[in-house]
Design a protein around this motif. Sequence first.
Motif, mmCIF file in Angstrom:
data_model
loop_
_atom_site.group_PDB
_atom_site.id
_atom_site.type_symbol
_atom_site.label_atom_id
_atom_site.label_comp_id
_atom_site.label_asym_id
_atom_site.label_seq_id
_atom_site.Cartn_x
_atom_site.Cartn_y
_atom_site.Cartn_z
ATOM 1 N N SER A 12 0.813 -1.214 0.000
ATOM 2 C CA SER A 12 0.000 0.000 0.000
ATOM 3 C C SER A 12 0.849 1.268 0.000
ATOM 4 O O SER A 12 0.318 2.369 -0.181
ATOM 5 N N ASN A 13 2.152 1.120 0.214
ATOM 6 C CA ASN A 13 3.044 2.283 0.227
ATOM 7 C C ASN A 13 4.112 2.219 -0.860
ATOM 8 O O ASN A 13 4.993 3.071 -0.913
ATOM 9 N N ILE A 14 4.033 1.212 -1.715
ATOM 10 C CA ILE A 14 5.070 1.023 -2.722
ATOM 11 C C ILE A 14 4.998 2.094 -3.802
ATOM 12 O O ILE A 14 3.923 2.640 -4.101
ATOM 13 N N GLN A 15 6.137 2.419 -4.369
ATOM 14 C CA GLN A 15 6.243 3.377 -5.469
ATOM 15 C C GLN A 15 7.228 2.826 -6.488
ATOM 16 O O GLN A 15 8.146 2.076 -6.119
ATOM 17 N N PRO A 16 7.062 3.147 -7.771
ATOM 18 C CA PRO A 16 7.973 2.615 -8.801
ATOM 19 C C PRO A 16 9.443 2.850 -8.482
ATOM 20 O O PRO A 16 10.286 1.968 -8.688
ATOM 21 N N GLN A 17 9.764 4.029 -7.953
ATOM 22 C CA GLN A 17 11.168 4.345 -7.683
ATOM 23 C C GLN A 17 11.761 3.529 -6.551
ATOM 24 O O GLN A 17 12.971 3.511 -6.363
ATOM 25 N N ARG A 18 10.907 2.818 -5.785
ATOM 26 C CA ARG A 18 11.411 1.917 -4.752
ATOM 27 C C ARG A 18 11.782 0.554 -5.350
ATOM 28 O O ARG A 18 12.414 -0.259 -4.676
ATOM 29 N N ARG A 68 14.922 2.089 -11.086
ATOM 30 C CA ARG A 68 15.294 3.486 -11.330
ATOM 31 C C ARG A 68 14.342 4.091 -12.365
ATOM 32 O O ARG A 68 14.092 3.482 -13.407
ATOM 33 N N THR A 69 13.846 5.271 -12.059
ATOM 34 C CA THR A 69 12.871 5.919 -12.945
ATOM 35 C C THR A 69 13.383 7.244 -13.506
ATOM 36 O O THR A 69 12.654 7.925 -14.213
ATOM 37 N N ASP A 70 14.622 7.619 -13.189
ATOM 38 C CA ASP A 70 15.145 8.891 -13.681
ATOM 39 C C ASP A 70 15.527 8.783 -15.147
ATOM 40 O O ASP A 70 15.845 7.707 -15.664
ATOM 41 N N LEU A 71 15.486 9.903 -15.828
ATOM 42 C CA LEU A 71 15.748 9.956 -17.270
ATOM 43 C C LEU A 71 17.154 9.470 -17.606
ATOM 44 O O LEU A 71 17.346 8.771 -18.609
ATOM 45 N N LEU A 73 15.069 -2.563 -17.257
ATOM 46 C CA LEU A 73 15.019 -1.702 -16.083
ATOM 47 C C LEU A 73 16.149 -2.056 -15.117
ATOM 48 O O LEU A 73 16.642 -3.182 -15.099
ATOM 49 N N ASP A 74 16.520 -1.094 -14.288
ATOM 50 C CA ASP A 74 17.556 -1.271 -13.278
ATOM 51 C C ASP A 74 16.877 -1.364 -11.909
ATOM 52 O O ASP A 74 16.283 -0.389 -11.432
ATOM 53 N N THR A 75 16.960 -2.536 -11.269
ATOM 54 C CA THR A 75 16.245 -2.768 -10.013
ATOM 55 C C THR A 75 17.114 -2.550 -8.777
ATOM 56 O O THR A 75 16.820 -3.087 -7.704
ATOM 57 N N ILE A 134 8.738 8.209 -18.481
ATOM 58 C CA ILE A 134 9.776 7.669 -19.353
ATOM 59 C C ILE A 134 9.569 6.177 -19.589
ATOM 60 O O ILE A 134 9.846 5.664 -20.681
ATOM 61 N N VAL A 135 9.024 5.451 -18.596
ATOM 62 C CA VAL A 135 8.740 4.028 -18.775
ATOM 63 C C VAL A 135 7.580 3.865 -19.760
ATOM 64 O O VAL A 135 7.612 2.980 -20.625
#
Length: 385
Positions: free
Chosen positions: A81-87, A90-93, A122-124, A329-330
Amino acid sequence: MAESGFAAKAGRPRTALVLSGGGARGAYQAGVLRGLLEAGLLQQGFDLLVGSSAGAINAALLAAYAPEPETAVTRLEELWSNIQPQRVFRTDLRSLGGIGIRWVRDLSFGGILRRTGAKSLLDTAPLRDFLSDAIPFERIDEHIESGALRALAIPATDLYSSDGVVFLDARPDVPLWQRGRWSVERVRIGVDHLMCSSAIPILFPSIEIDGRHFGDGSVRNTAPLSPAINLGAERIVAIGVRQPGSDTGSMTRSKPPSIAQVAGALLDAVMLDAIGVDVEHSERVNSSVMKMPGGGGDQPFRWIDVLWLSPTRPFSEIVAEFAHRIPPIVRYLMRGLGTDEETTELASYLLFDHEFCSRLVELGRSDVANRRDEILAFASGPNRP
């Protein structure tokens, strides 16, 4: 020892929980477990925990809080319930752009350069820190040593040999086994083993342990119930993350499928279908056991009660509602594989968004409530005719 929790109890069949993979779809399992807790099933206890891919993460968190079912499920709900893609990745350009450039270079000039640099889409790297913070791994061994939990099994795939490996955290008196191209290795489960098992093919990079490179545990795991059975399970609760049957919606079938559709179909086949097929196989074995003289006797097969829980509605409807929450970007990179509608299946694996995952948690809880009578009947005792 308290009557509630996952602790083994004398006089009842050894019970296992088996959790399939599916990326962000794993949030559904947290909701199912909340529903099972409310139905009173978790208080009866799980002796064995088996999980692949996202199911491995869920199983490890449950193992860390084995004697405390309320705390275990609450922690699991909090994780999703608290997860975010950046966790998770990597989501930076800069990071995603670099990966995209390497893929373009390798596909365009790989024959000339005779080398490749891209290892995944993707880079995990962020996922490792996220799991280290969320799961107190040291508690898993404490519960195994105390007898609160018999074993935690995490399947993975050796990407060079294509063989399957079950990482097993269990007491020394729990016997190992070998089946076909599967081996079992006794370890202390840690973040590396979860990273291995959840490395979705192509999307996430492989993970190295002692010079070997591992990927998602669902790739080779064509019989997801097998580890639990080999560990002596007499009853199994299996939770999948895919609705039985197909969900093609209104998608046009007159043109060849896009890369996104092909990739989605392959991921479904590799990661999601096996557990449903294995449950059907278990039912056929049970039917055969009943036809044997004496109900099986000393035959190589034995009766195993299986409770199979899976979504009652396709996730594609929910994905479409939240697809805009995938990092821009994804989404841009995914549109190179197909239209928004065609990438829905892939998006369901990557939508590590707290609102989407919270919706899946609620769906899991609701599905259990709708099957409460069946679940309570399973929990009340052996279901062998």
